[in-house]
Every structure is written in structure tokens, then in C-alpha cells.
Design a protein around this motif. Structure first.
Motif, PDB file in Angstrom:
ATOM      1  N   GLY B 382     -73.743 -19.693  30.497  1.00  0.00           N
ATOM      2  CA  GLY B 382     -72.543 -20.512  30.525  1.00  0.00           C
ATOM      3  C   GLY B 382     -72.502 -21.576  29.457  1.00  0.00           C
ATOM      4  N   THR B 383     -73.414 -21.535  28.500  1.00  0.00           N
ATOM      5  CA  THR B 383     -73.340 -22.508  27.414  1.00  0.00           C
ATOM      6  C   THR B 383     -73.654 -21.830  26.093  1.00  0.00           C
ATOM      7  N   ARG B 384     -73.111 -22.426  25.026  1.00  0.00           N
ATOM      8  CA  ARG B 384     -73.420 -21.909  23.694  1.00  0.00           C
ATOM      9  C   ARG B 384     -74.149 -22.961  22.878  1.00  0.00           C
ATOM     10  N   ASN B 385     -74.478 -24.074  23.510  1.00  0.00           N
ATOM     11  CA  ASN B 385     -75.078 -25.186  22.794  1.00  0.00           C
ATOM     12  C   ASN B 385     -76.565 -24.923  22.571  1.00  0.00           C
ATOM     13  N   LEU B 386     -76.977 -24.932  21.299  1.00  0.00           N
ATOM     14  CA  LEU B 386     -78.372 -24.614  20.981  1.00  0.00           C
ATOM     15  C   LEU B 386     -79.329 -25.638  21.563  1.00  0.00           C
ATOM     16  N   ASN B 387     -78.881 -26.888  21.692  1.00  0.00           N
ATOM     17  CA  ASN B 387     -79.785 -27.916  22.206  1.00  0.00           C
ATOM     18  C   ASN B 387     -80.057 -27.745  23.691  1.00  0.00           C
ATOM     19  N   LYS B 388     -79.130 -27.075  24.394  1.00  0.00           N
ATOM     20  CA  LYS B 388     -79.320 -26.897  25.837  1.00  0.00           C
ATOM     21  C   LYS B 388     -80.058 -25.621  26.156  1.00  0.00           C
ATOM     22  N   LEU B 389     -79.957 -24.631  25.246  1.00  0.00           N
ATOM     23  CA  LEU B 389     -80.604 -23.352  25.518  1.00  0.00           C
ATOM     24  C   LEU B 389     -82.097 -23.442  25.241  1.00  0.00           C
ATOM     25  N   GLY B 390     -82.839 -22.438  25.724  1.00  0.00           N
ATOM     26  CA  GLY B 390     -84.271 -22.414  25.430  1.00  0.00           C
ATOM     27  C   GLY B 390     -85.011 -21.566  26.431  1.00  0.00           C
ATOM     28  N   GLY B 391     -86.081 -20.941  25.955  1.00  0.00           N
ATOM     29  CA  GLY B 391     -86.957 -20.197  26.850  1.00  0.00           C
ATOM     30  C   GLY B 391     -86.351 -18.945  27.442  1.00  0.00           C
ATOM     31  N   LEU B 392     -85.258 -18.440  26.850  1.00  0.00           N
ATOM     32  CA  LEU B 392     -84.629 -17.269  27.435  1.00  0.00           C
ATOM     33  C   LEU B 392     -85.402 -15.985  27.136  1.00  0.00           C
ATOM     34  N   GLY B 393     -86.347 -16.049  26.220  1.00  0.00           N
ATOM     35  CA  GLY B 393     -87.122 -14.863  25.870  1.00  0.00           C
ATOM     36  C   GLY B 393     -87.884 -14.293  27.050  1.00  0.00           C
ATOM     37  N   HIS B 394     -88.147 -15.134  28.043  1.00  0.00           N
ATOM     38  CA  HIS B 394     -88.890 -14.643  29.203  1.00  0.00           C
ATOM     39  C   HIS B 394     -88.053 -13.717  30.066  1.00  0.00           C
ATOM     40  N   SER B 395     -86.758 -14.051  30.194  1.00  0.00           N
ATOM     41  CA  SER B 395     -85.943 -13.301  31.150  1.00  0.00           C
ATOM     42  C   SER B 395     -84.996 -12.303  30.481  1.00  0.00           C
ATOM     43  N   MET B 396     -84.654 -12.491  29.218  1.00  0.00           N
ATOM     44  CA  MET B 396     -83.697 -11.590  28.566  1.00  0.00           C
ATOM     45  C   MET B 396     -84.379 -10.893  27.395  1.00  0.00           C
ATOM     46  N   PHE B 455     -83.111 -18.510  16.628  1.00  0.00           N
ATOM     47  CA  PHE B 455     -84.010 -17.717  17.464  1.00  0.00           C
ATOM     48  C   PHE B 455     -84.953 -18.632  18.237  1.00  0.00           C
ATOM     49  N   HIS B 456     -85.492 -19.589  17.526  1.00  0.00           N
ATOM     50  CA  HIS B 456     -86.420 -20.509  18.152  1.00  0.00           C
ATOM     51  C   HIS B 456     -85.731 -21.302  19.266  1.00  0.00           C
ATOM     52  N   ALA B 457     -84.525 -21.756  18.978  1.00  0.00           N
ATOM     53  CA  ALA B 457     -83.831 -22.602  19.950  1.00  0.00           C
ATOM     54  C   ALA B 457     -83.435 -21.829  21.202  1.00  0.00           C
ATOM     55  N   ILE B 458     -83.092 -20.569  21.068  1.00  0.00           N
ATOM     56  CA  ILE B 458     -82.596 -19.839  22.236  1.00  0.00           C
ATOM     57  C   ILE B 458     -83.731 -19.196  23.020  1.00  0.00           C
ATOM     58  N   PHE B 459     -84.620 -18.501  22.333  1.00  0.00           N
ATOM     59  CA  PHE B 459     -85.532 -17.611  23.049  1.00  0.00           C
ATOM     60  C   PHE B 459     -86.937 -18.180  23.233  1.00  0.00           C
ATOM     61  N   MET B 460     -87.382 -19.045  22.339  1.00  0.00           N
ATOM     62  CA  MET B 460     -88.769 -19.503  22.413  1.00  0.00           C
ATOM     63  C   MET B 460     -88.915 -20.656  23.394  1.00  0.00           C
ATOM     64  N   GLY B 461     -90.132 -21.084  23.569  1.00  0.00           N
ATOM     65  CA  GLY B 461     -90.393 -22.235  24.411  1.00  0.00           C
ATOM     66  C   GLY B 461     -90.693 -21.819  25.837  1.00  0.00           C
ATOM     67  N   PRO B 462     -91.105 -22.796  26.667  1.00  0.00           N
ATOM     68  CA  PRO B 462     -91.441 -22.481  28.048  1.00  0.00           C
ATOM     69  C   PRO B 462     -90.193 -22.130  28.852  1.00  0.00           C
ATOM     70  N   LYS B 463     -90.407 -21.471  29.937  1.00  0.00           N
ATOM     71  CA  LYS B 463     -89.308 -21.097  30.824  1.00  0.00           C
ATOM     72  C   LYS B 463     -88.676 -22.357  31.410  1.00  0.00           C
ATOM     73  N   GLN B 464     -87.341 -22.436  31.315  1.00  0.00           N
ATOM     74  CA  GLN B 464     -86.694 -23.650  31.790  1.00  0.00           C
ATOM     75  C   GLN B 464     -86.208 -23.468  33.221  1.00  0.00           C
ATOM     76  N   GLU B 465     -86.239 -24.560  33.978  1.00  0.00           N
ATOM     77  CA  GLU B 465     -85.906 -24.462  35.394  1.00  0.00           C
ATOM     78  C   GLU B 465     -84.454 -24.119  35.640  1.00  0.00           C
ATOM     79  N   ARG B 466     -83.574 -24.712  34.812  1.00  0.00           N
ATOM     80  CA  ARG B 466     -82.142 -24.481  35.076  1.00  0.00           C
ATOM     81  C   ARG B 466     -81.745 -23.035  34.787  1.00  0.00           C
ATOM     82  N   TYR B 467     -82.561 -22.317  34.021  1.00  0.00           N
ATOM     83  CA  TYR B 467     -82.264 -20.908  33.774  1.00  0.00           C
ATOM     84  C   TYR B 467     -83.185 -19.989  34.572  1.00  0.00           C
ATOM     85  N   ALA B 468     -83.702 -20.491  35.682  1.00  0.00           N
ATOM     86  CA  ALA B 468     -84.618 -19.684  36.487  1.00  0.00           C
ATOM     87  C   ALA B 468     -83.911 -18.455  37.056  1.00  0.00           C
TER      88      ALA B 468
END
Lengths: 114, 524
Positions: B382-396, B455-468
Motif C-alpha cells: 500500500g505504499t510506494r515510498n522508498l523510505n517506508k519500504l524495506g525487508g520485502l526480500g524475505h516474503s516476496m 533494490f536496497h531500499a525495497i528488498f534488503m534489510g531485516p524483516k519489518q514488523e509492519r510488513y509481517a
């Protein structure tokens, strides 16, 4: 001079229309400017096909074969129809924008940035 | 029987099928969602098959002429016409067929991707009807051999596109973007119509081949050329008329954005058709060629430098689309600049044009893929903002894979398709003017840098709680992305075959103005 009058009028209409689009801030006025440009283009088309002393381009009962060009008239007609469609679409956009933003002034429309 | 009919009337059916589909969609939507979705799939698939049949015909036997309302559609000059083509004629040469095939292909992918996305949204019947109408507009633009007809399809393209951009009316910003797009498209369309009026006044015809045959290149023709190029470059989103692209591309639903890229490329096709087939050698090809080259270089550079600071992922991709359009303009512009010199044309001009045209289809594939992945991410988070996204590589994971393929292709990394066409452009443009080639390479590096950031902003990083809760997108969306990703890879691995079979005939058809005129007037 008089033969060129329609072309000069078409040019003036187009210039007025573009000036309206550039200088006005109200969306409806800008749409009106676009309609004026369109009227100028239509006038150019019709004027291109005009022949001195020509009659309407219908073959039956034509007193002479001197006729104005039918193609440009068909083109103008098509463009009028298209123009109505675009104007209707643009005005409905203005309506929605006015409802959401509470204003139809382009200076208030700064939500898309970057 | 049905195949013969399809073969004989392919150019007309190419438009009739999606048009029928568009007008029947709201009716089928009344019955239910499943029949309507099936109907959309059948219609887009049929359109694609028709375009392939048409292209096969064009590539094996030469340009196809289709005269509407004639006893024999293949005959442009009917016996009672006095040697002047008076009817509306579709003139499908290799370039048109190539555009038609990949436009209907991307249309099909966009339809498949749209099937599950936004199930809660209302107005889906209208959405699909407009999508099919947009397809009609694009196919009409690339197939027609008549200037006024071209304008009419341009307007169909603009109206359907603008209404689709404004599809998400709930917040108002999408309508703002749609308003911008509609305004600009209408103005561009009026410029084109004005030019058509000027040309008709002088040459008494609307047929491109007839006007090309009679072309004098007087003062009014120059005015008409300037108006046509400005109007069409505006619609194609070349700098300095690019200001609408980020708004429009970022606000439209993602599948539509992928398709709008193709709609812009239909206008680019218009630029090329006007420069090569309508004016050809009569125009001052060095000046106009350099004009297109400068537009291209500006688009490349401004596009990529505006893309780097963006925070909205689709806005960033939109600026990259401007930048990639520059490559196509550069390649074909170089071809135009050396049009009059057979030796230079032979050694690098044709390769540059092939590179530019190859880049059109490659761009449609990888940019379509990238916009679809952005759409998949938006669908889940539900967002396209790079600063809010992160850690999606785990689930997608699949979306991440497709994004990587698209990103590497746009940056021109082998073995993906972006590399193949960019290499052709670099090599041939280097022979023309080394500075241009170096700019093109620098732009590619900047593109890579910006996609690494995304790529780094969307997919990398630890799994975020709000995108659990986030999981992979539904199967049709994955399938649409997978097809594009597969093509991106395949076209990168076998570029030479594709260039030989499809692209060189298209470039040859653009260059050869004589045979374009002869295909309509040849029966004389």
C-alpha cells in the motif's frame, strides 16, 4: 487580402487560445482556451477547402461542378466530435478536482511534486 | 476457412476485435466477474494472434495494403478512383507489424496482470473497456497509412489513456495527473491536426504515401514538420516536453503504466514515420537528425538525473522511462542524420537505427516488468515510498527476482536484453560521434546506481514488523511478470536472431521511402 482573412482569423484564434492556457489559472478557463485553439484549427481546415463561388458538395441537383472540398468538412466534423469528448472528459476531471481539493485554481494543485 | 478469413482481413480485424471486446465488456460485466475476465483474456489473446498472423504475412511477402470498403482490400487504387487513393488505407510494413505485435503483447500482459489486482475496487468493467480502447488507439496509430486517420487514433489513445490514468479518483491526485495528460495530449493532437490541414491544403491528399510522393519541402511543409515533430515528441515524453510523464506514470495503475509506455512509443513511431516515410530525403535530414539526436541526449541525461533523488518508486521509474526514450531517439536520430550518405549508412547508420528500434521493444519488456513489480509491491504494502519500504526480500522472493532481472536489463548488464540493444547503439554512435556514445554509457552507469539504491531500499534489510502479513502476489500477477522476465532474458541471450528476423526488416522499411510510396501507388 480578403481571401486570406479566414487564415488570419484562424491564426489569431489559436494564439488567443494558447495565451489563455498559459496565462489563466482557473482550470475551466484553461479548458476554454483549449476549445478556442480547437476552433482555430477547425476554421483553418474549413477555410482550406473553400472555393470561390463553390456550392455545397452534394452531387444531386448541383447547378455546376464548382464545389467546396468535402474532405476538410468531414475532418472538421470529426474533430468537433473528438473535441466534445475531450472537453467533456476535461470538465469532469475539473469537477472531481474541485470536489477533492475545494478549488479549481492550478496554483493550489501542488500535490504531485518531485 | 477461419484462418483464410483471418489472413485476408487481418488489418481490419486487428482493430475490430479489441473494439468489439471493449464495447461488450460492460455487458459481460453484468453477468459476473468470471465471464468478463475470460472474455478479456480471449479478446486480448485473439488480438495478439491476429497481429502475429499479420506480421508473418508482412515478413514473408512484403507490406500489406488494406483498403477499407474496397471490393478487393489489397488494391489501393480502385478502378473508379482515377489513380488517387481515396479510401482509408492501412499500410502495414515491417515497422508497423513489429510495433503492432509487441503492443498487443504488452496489452495482453497488462490485462492478465490487472485481473486480480484491486479486487475491492469498483468500476473494473470500465477499466477493462478503456484498456482495450487504448489498445485500439495504439494499433490504429501504427497500422494506418492515412494522416487524418492517424490523428483520430491518436485521440482515441489520448482519451482512453487519460481516463485510465485518473482511474483511482478517490484522492484527487490521480485526477490531477489525468488532467495534465489529457490537456497535453489534446494540445499535441491539435498541433498534429493543424499540420495535417497544412499538408492537405497543398497536396490534396491525406495518404502518407501520396504526400510523400508529391513532397516539395516548401515553407509550409517546414512549418508542418515542426508542428508534427513537436506534437508527437510531446506525446512521446521527450525532454523538454517530459513534465507530464512522472505524474502520469506514477499515478496510473501499474499495469496501465506498463501499457502507457507502449502508448508513448506509438507516438515515437509517429515521429519516425513522419521523419522517414513522409519527408524522407526531401527534408534537411542532417538538421532534423541532429534535432532528434539532441532531444535524445537531453532526454537521457535529464531523465536519469531527475530519477536519482526520487523517493516514490514509480516516479523514479517514470523518469527512467524518459531517459530510456532518449536511447531510441539517439539511435534513430543518428540513422536519420546519415540518411543521405550510403557509405556511412552502410557502415553504422543502419546499425544505429536497428539498435534504437530494438531498444523500443526491449524497453517495453523490461520497463513493463519493472512497473509490474512496483505494482505488485504497492498491491501488498500500500505504499510506494522508498523510505517506508524495506525487508520485502524475505516474503516476496519471486517479485524480488523479477525486479533484479528488470533492473539489470535497464542498466544494460549482459546477458539481459537491454545490453544487446545498448551495445548496438554504443558501437554505431561511437563511429558517428564518440562524445554521444560516452554520454550514453555514463547514463547507463547512473541508471545502475539508482536501481541499486531502489533494490536496497525495497528488498534488503531485516524483516519489518509492519510488513509481517505481506506474502507473494496472486498467481496471474506472478505469471504476467514471469512472462516478461523470461522474454527479457531470452531476448538478451539470442539478440542476433531477433535482430536478423524482426528488427532489420523494420529498420529497412523505415529507411526505404521509395518502397513505402510504391506499396500504395505501385499499381499505377
Amino acid at each position: 487580402m480578403f481571401a486570406d482573412l479566414p487564415f488570419i482569423a484562424a491564426a489569431i484564434l489559436i494564439i488567443i487560445g494558447i495565451a489563455t492556457i498559459v496565462t489563466q489559472h482557473h482550470l475551466i478557463k484553461m479548458v476554454m482556451g483549449l476549445a478556442v485553439v480547437e476552433a482555430g484549427v477547425n476554421l483553418l481546415l474549413v477555410a482550406t477547402g473553400y472555393r470561390e463561388g463553390g456550392v455545397a458538395p452534394i452531387f444531386t441537383n448541383a447547378p455546376s461542378t464548382e464545389m467546396v472540398m468535402p474532405t476538410v468538412q468531414a475532418m472538421t466534423l470529426t474533430n468537433i466530435v473528438i473535441g466534445i469528448a475531450t472537453t467533456a472528459l476535461l470538465l469532469s476531471f475539473v469537477m472531481i478536482i474541485y470536489r477533492k481539493y475545494g478549488s479549481a485554481d492550478v496554483r493550489d494543485m501542488r500535490r504531485l511534486k518531485g | 476457412m477461419i484462418w483464410e478469413l483471418l489472413g485476408a482481413h487481418a488489418p481490419a480485424l486487428l482493430l475490430a476485435i479489441p473494439m468489439l471486446g471493449a464495447f461488450a465488456t460492460p455487458l459481460l460485466g453484468r453477468i459476473g466477474r468470471t465471464p468478463r475476465n475470460l472474455w478479456i483474456l480471449v479478446i486480448t489473446a485473439l488480438t495478439f494472434v491476429t497481429s502475429v498472423v499479420l506480421a508473418a504475412e508482412v515478413y514473408t511477402t512484403g507490406p500489406v495494403i488494406y483498403t477499407f470498403g474496397a471490393m478487393d482490400p489489397a488494391l489501393a487504387l480502385a478502378g473508379d478512383s482515377g489513380g488517387i487513393p481515396v479510401r482509408i488505407i492501412f499500410n502495414v510494413d515491417a515497422m508497423s507489424a513489429f510495433m503492432a505485435v509487441f503492443a498487443s503483447f504488452v496489452g495482453m500482459i497488462a490485462a492478465v496482470f490487472s485481473l486480480p489486482s484491486g479486487k475491492m475496487e469498483s468500476g473494473r468493467d470500465g477499466y477493462f473497456a478503456l484498456l482495450l480502447l487504448l489498445l485500439v488507439g495504439i494499433l490504429g496509430m501504427v497500422c494506418t497509412g492515412d494522416l487524418f486517420n492517424f490523428f483520430v487514433f491518436l485521440e482515441i489513445n489520448s482519451l482512453a489513456g487519460a481516463a485510465l490514468v485518473a482511474y483511482r479518483i478517490d484522492k484527487g491526485v490521480a485526477v490531477e495527473a489525468g488532467m495534465k495528460y489529457a490537456f497535453l495530449s489534446t494540445l499535441a493532437g491539435l498541433l498534429v491536426l493543424f499540420a495535417v490541414g497544412l499538408l492537405y491544403g497543398q497536396y490534396d491528399s491525406l495518404n502518407i504515401a501520396v504526400i510523400a510522393g508529391r513532397m516539395q519541402f516548401g515553407f509550409l511543409d517546414k512549418v508542418a514538420l515542426a508542428l508534427l515533430l513537436t506534437g508527437l515528441a510531446m506525446k512521446a515524453g521527450a525532454v523538454p516536453m517530459h513534465f507530464w510523464t512522472p505524474d502520469t506514470y506514477s499515478m496510473a495503475p501499474s499495469a496501465i503504466t506498463a501499457f502507457l509506455v507502449v502508448a508513448s512509443q506509438a507516438s515515437l513511431y509517429g515521429v519516425f514515420r513522419v521523419a522517414f516515410s513522409l519527408y524522407g530525403l526531401t527534408l534537411n535530414y542532417v538538421t532534423v537528425g541532429w534535432f532528434i539526436i539532441i532531444l535524445g541526449v537531453l532526454s537521457m541525461f535529464v531523465g536519469v538525473s531527475m530519477a536519482i533523488p526520487q523517493k516514490d518508486v514509480k516516479r523514479l521509474m517514470a523518469y527512467h522511462a524518459v531517459s530510456q526514450t532518449g536511447y531510441m531517439l539517439l539511435g534513430v536520430g543518428v540513422g536519420l542524420a546519415v540518411l543521405g550518405d550510403p557509405a556511412m549508412m552502410e557502415s553504422f547508420g543502419l546499425t544505429a537505427m536497428e539498435g534504437g528500434i530494438f531498444h523500443i521493444v526491449n524497453h517495453a519488456m523490461y520497463k513493463g516488468l519493472l512497473f509490474l513489480t512496483a505494482g505488485a509491491i504497492f498491491y501488498q504494502t500500500g505504499t510506494r515510498n522508498l523510505n517506508k519500504l524495506g525487508g520485502l526480500g524475505h516474503s516476496m522472493k519471486w517479485t524480488m527476482l523479477f525486479f533484479v532481472i528488470g533492473a539489470l536489463a535497464i542498466a544494460g548488464i549482459p546477458p539481459f536484453n537491454g545490453f544487446a540493444s545498448k551495445l548496438m547503439i554504443y558501437e554505431s554512435v561511437f563511429a558517428f560521434n564518440p562524445a554521444l556514445s560516452i554520454i550514453a554509457m555514463v547514463v547507463s552507469i547512473l541508471t545502475l546506481a539508482s536501481f541499486v539504491k531502489v533494490f536496497h531500499a525495497i528488498f534488503m534489510g531485516p524483516k519489518q514488523e509492519r510488513y509481517a502479513e505481506v506474502k507473494e502476489v496472486p498467481a496471474p500477477m506472478l505469471a504476467a511478470m514471469a512472462i516478461l522476465a523470461l522474454l527479457t532474458v531470452l531476448m538478451g541471450i539470442f539478440p542476433q536472431q531477433i535482430v536478423d528476423i524482426v528488427i532489420s526488416p523494420a529498420a529497412g522499411a523505415l529507411v526505404d521511402q521509395g518502397s513505402y510510396i510504391a506499396s500504395v501507388m505501385g499499381g499505377l
